[in-house]
Design a protein around this motif. Structure first.
Motif, short mmCIF file in Angstrom:
data_model
loop_
_atom_site.label_atom_id
_atom_site.label_comp_id
_atom_site.label_asym_id
_atom_site.label_seq_id
_atom_site.Cartn_x
_atom_site.Cartn_y
_atom_site.Cartn_z
N MET A 1 0.83 -1.23 0.00
CA MET A 1 0.00 0.00 0.00
C MET A 1 0.86 1.27 0.00
O MET A 1 0.54 2.25 -0.67
N LYS A 2 1.95 1.20 0.77
CA LYS A 2 2.80 2.39 0.88
C LYS A 2 3.40 2.80 -0.48
O LYS A 2 3.35 3.97 -0.86
N PRO A 3 3.96 1.82 -1.27
CA PRO A 3 4.49 2.22 -2.58
C PRO A 3 3.42 2.85 -3.48
O PRO A 3 3.69 3.77 -4.24
N LEU A 4 2.19 2.33 -3.38
CA LEU A 4 1.10 2.87 -4.21
C LEU A 4 0.81 4.33 -3.84
O LEU A 4 0.69 5.20 -4.72
N LEU A 5 0.72 4.58 -2.54
CA LEU A 5 0.43 5.96 -2.09
C LEU A 5 1.56 6.92 -2.47
O LEU A 5 1.33 8.02 -2.97
N VAL A 6 2.78 6.46 -2.22
CA VAL A 6 3.93 7.30 -2.58
C VAL A 6 3.95 7.51 -4.09
O VAL A 6 4.20 8.62 -4.59
N GLY A 7 3.69 6.44 -4.83
CA GLY A 7 3.66 6.53 -6.30
C GLY A 7 2.61 7.52 -6.78
O GLY A 7 2.88 8.37 -7.65
N LEU A 8 1.42 7.44 -6.22
CA LEU A 8 0.34 8.36 -6.62
C LEU A 8 0.71 9.81 -6.30
O LEU A 8 0.49 10.72 -7.10
N ALA A 9 1.30 10.00 -5.11
CA ALA A 9 1.74 11.36 -4.73
C ALA A 9 2.77 11.89 -5.72
O ALA A 9 2.71 13.05 -6.13
N LEU A 10 3.68 11.01 -6.11
CA LEU A 10 4.72 11.43 -7.06
C LEU A 10 4.12 11.74 -8.44
O LEU A 10 4.53 12.69 -9.12
N ILE A 11 3.14 10.94 -8.85
CA ILE A 11 2.50 11.18 -10.15
C ILE A 11 1.82 12.56 -10.15
O ILE A 11 1.94 13.33 -11.10
N ILE A 12 1.13 12.87 -9.06
CA ILE A 12 0.46 14.19 -8.96
C ILE A 12 1.51 15.30 -8.99
O ILE A 12 1.39 16.28 -9.71
N LEU A 13 2.57 15.11 -8.23
CA LEU A 13 3.65 16.12 -8.17
C LEU A 13 4.29 16.30 -9.55
O LEU A 13 4.48 17.44 -10.02
N TYR A 14 4.62 15.20 -10.21
CA TYR A 14 5.24 15.27 -11.54
C TYR A 14 4.29 15.92 -12.55
O TYR A 14 4.72 16.68 -13.42
N SER A 15 3.00 15.58 -12.43
CA SER A 15 2.03 16.16 -13.38
C SER A 15 1.99 17.67 -13.23
O SER A 15 1.97 18.41 -14.22
N MET A 16 1.99 18.12 -11.98
CA MET A 16 2.00 19.58 -11.74
C MET A 16 3.27 20.20 -12.30
O MET A 16 3.25 21.28 -12.89
N PHE A 17 4.35 19.50 -12.14
CA PHE A 17 5.63 20.01 -12.63
C PHE A 17 5.60 20.13 -14.16
O PHE A 17 6.03 21.15 -14.72
N ILE A 18 5.07 19.12 -14.83
CA ILE A 18 5.01 19.14 -16.31
C ILE A 18 4.10 20.27 -16.79
O ILE A 18 4.41 20.99 -17.74
N VAL A 19 2.95 20.45 -16.10
CA VAL A 19 2.03 21.53 -16.47
C VAL A 19 2.72 22.88 -16.33
O VAL A 19 2.66 23.74 -17.21
N LEU B 14 6.29 6.39 -13.62
CA LEU B 14 7.12 7.56 -13.24
C LEU B 14 8.26 7.82 -14.22
O LEU B 14 8.70 8.96 -14.39
N LEU B 15 8.70 6.77 -14.88
CA LEU B 15 9.80 6.92 -15.84
C LEU B 15 9.40 7.82 -17.02
O LEU B 15 10.24 8.45 -17.65
N ILE B 16 8.11 7.84 -17.29
CA ILE B 16 7.63 8.63 -18.44
C ILE B 16 7.82 10.13 -18.21
O ILE B 16 8.08 10.87 -19.15
N PHE B 17 7.73 10.55 -16.99
CA PHE B 17 7.80 12.00 -16.71
C PHE B 17 9.13 12.65 -17.09
O PHE B 17 9.14 13.70 -17.73
N PRO B 18 10.27 12.05 -16.72
CA PRO B 18 11.53 12.67 -17.18
C PRO B 18 11.63 12.71 -18.70
O PRO B 18 12.16 13.67 -19.27
N LEU B 19 11.10 11.67 -19.33
CA LEU B 19 11.14 11.65 -20.80
C LEU B 19 10.28 12.77 -21.38
O LEU B 19 10.65 13.45 -22.34
N GLN B 20 9.11 12.98 -20.76
CA GLN B 20 8.21 14.05 -21.22
C GLN B 20 8.87 15.42 -21.00
O GLN B 20 8.77 16.31 -21.83
N TYR B 21 9.56 15.53 -19.87
CA TYR B 21 10.26 16.78 -19.57
C TYR B 21 11.30 17.08 -20.65
O TYR B 21 11.40 18.20 -21.16
#
Lengths: 177, 139
Positions: A1-19, B14-21
């Motif tokens: 469960m912990k990797p999933l939560l951390v993963g989801l948090a990272l996906i949200i963070l990365y998405s904001m960064f890309i935007v 998560l690997l996709i994000f650096p590539l997108q960047y």
């Protein structure tokens, strides 16, 4: 469960960064474009001057026609309607404001805001002009037109980013004296 | 074991994000350079009243090299007649040179097939449109 939560948090963070990255890249390009627009407006305005004065060796800008050319170029290049409100295909959102400063051999500095004369005062060549809105400084030693455009706030999709107004200036100097 | 499987799936996403960047930065750099090339071409056209073949060729060569594309993929539409400087006392739109330059951006999202996006939907044409006042003195 912990990797999933951390993963989801990272996906949200990365998405904001890309935007943010995409918005910022577009903003940087539009900022450069705004500089080009100010350049073009100043250059177009400088094409009009008093021929009688010019025949006597003085360069005096025709402010009426210069203002028409400057307004046309700003509207056309930033995709604005007649009230200087951005159209649907424009990057900008806010109504555009612009100032034009004329320095010429009449030795009268004229300042126009959105095409309306707001200030006139005598000047002598050889002084440092400072446009405070854009922090633009120019040594005035020959006939010069300075255009400052306030394009309002840029587009950023992340709501917690609160950018300030984007202002660019450009001067066109006549060096033929 | 369950955690390991979840971790693997998350890491792949998560690997996709650096590539997108990286892709976004590359596209941004290319478009910024395009902006400069078009600006240079516009300044040249302003002096001679039109985008002649030499200016267009130089622009195409620059864009071709920058975007790694073929000549035929570059779109250049400009005003077709030579424009002259307006008279000193009268602004007219007849002295305005117009231009429109477009190049294909062939990848918007990396690993598009992973997300089920076909290549044909993962591209667009980026346009720069503008105008300038001719400084060519009328004969």
């Amino acid at each position: 469960m912990k990797p999933l939560l951390v993963g989801l948090a990272l996906i949200i963070l990365y998405s904001m960064f890309i935007v943010y990255q995409q918005d910022n890249n577009v903003f940087i390009r539009q900022l450069e474009n705004l500089k080009y627009v100010a350049d073009e407006a100043a250059a177009s305005g400088a094409l009009f001057f008093d021929e009688a004065e010019y025949s006597e060796g003085r360069k005096v800008y025709n402010r009426t026609e210069g203002n028409k050319a400057i307004a046309y170029m700003i509207k056309n290049l930033l995709r604005l309607d007649n009230t200087f409100t951005p159209m649907a295909d424009s990057y900008w959102i806010d109504t555009i404001n612009y100032d034009v400063y004329y320095f010429d051999d009449s030795k009268i500095m004229s300042k126009y805001s959105n095409g309306v004369l707001v200030q006139e005062e005598p000047f002598e060549y050889g002084f440092m002009f400072e446009e405070t809105k854009a922090n633009y400084i120019k040594y005035i030693d020959s006939p010069t037109i300075i255009v400052t455009i306030n394009a309002g706030k840029p587009k950023f999709r992340l709501s917690f980013i609160n950018p300030t107004d984007v202002i660019r200036s450009s001067g066109y100097e006549y060096l033929g004296r | 074991m369950k955690d390991l499987i979840v971790l693997c799936a998350v890491v792949i996403i998560l690997l996709i994000f650096p590539l997108q960047y990286a892709l976004e930065q590359q596209t941004h750099y290319n478009i910024s350079m395009m902006q400069k090339y078009v600006h240079t071409a516009k300044e040249q056209a302003k002096q001679i009243g039109e985008f002649n073949n030499d200016i267009k060729k130089e622009l195409i060569d620059n864009l071709k090299e920058q975007f790694k594309i073929e000549d035929s993929e570059i779109i250049i539409n400009t005003s077709t007649t030579k424009k002259y400087r307006p008279s000193y006392d009268s602004f007219t739109t007849e002295s305005i040179i117009t231009y429109e330059v477009g190049v294909p951006i062939k990848k918007i999202i990396v690993a598009n097939k992973f997300w089920g996006i076909p290549d044909s939907d993962n591209q667009y044409i980026y346009y720069i449109k503008g105008s300038t006042t001719s400084e060519l003195i009328s004969p």
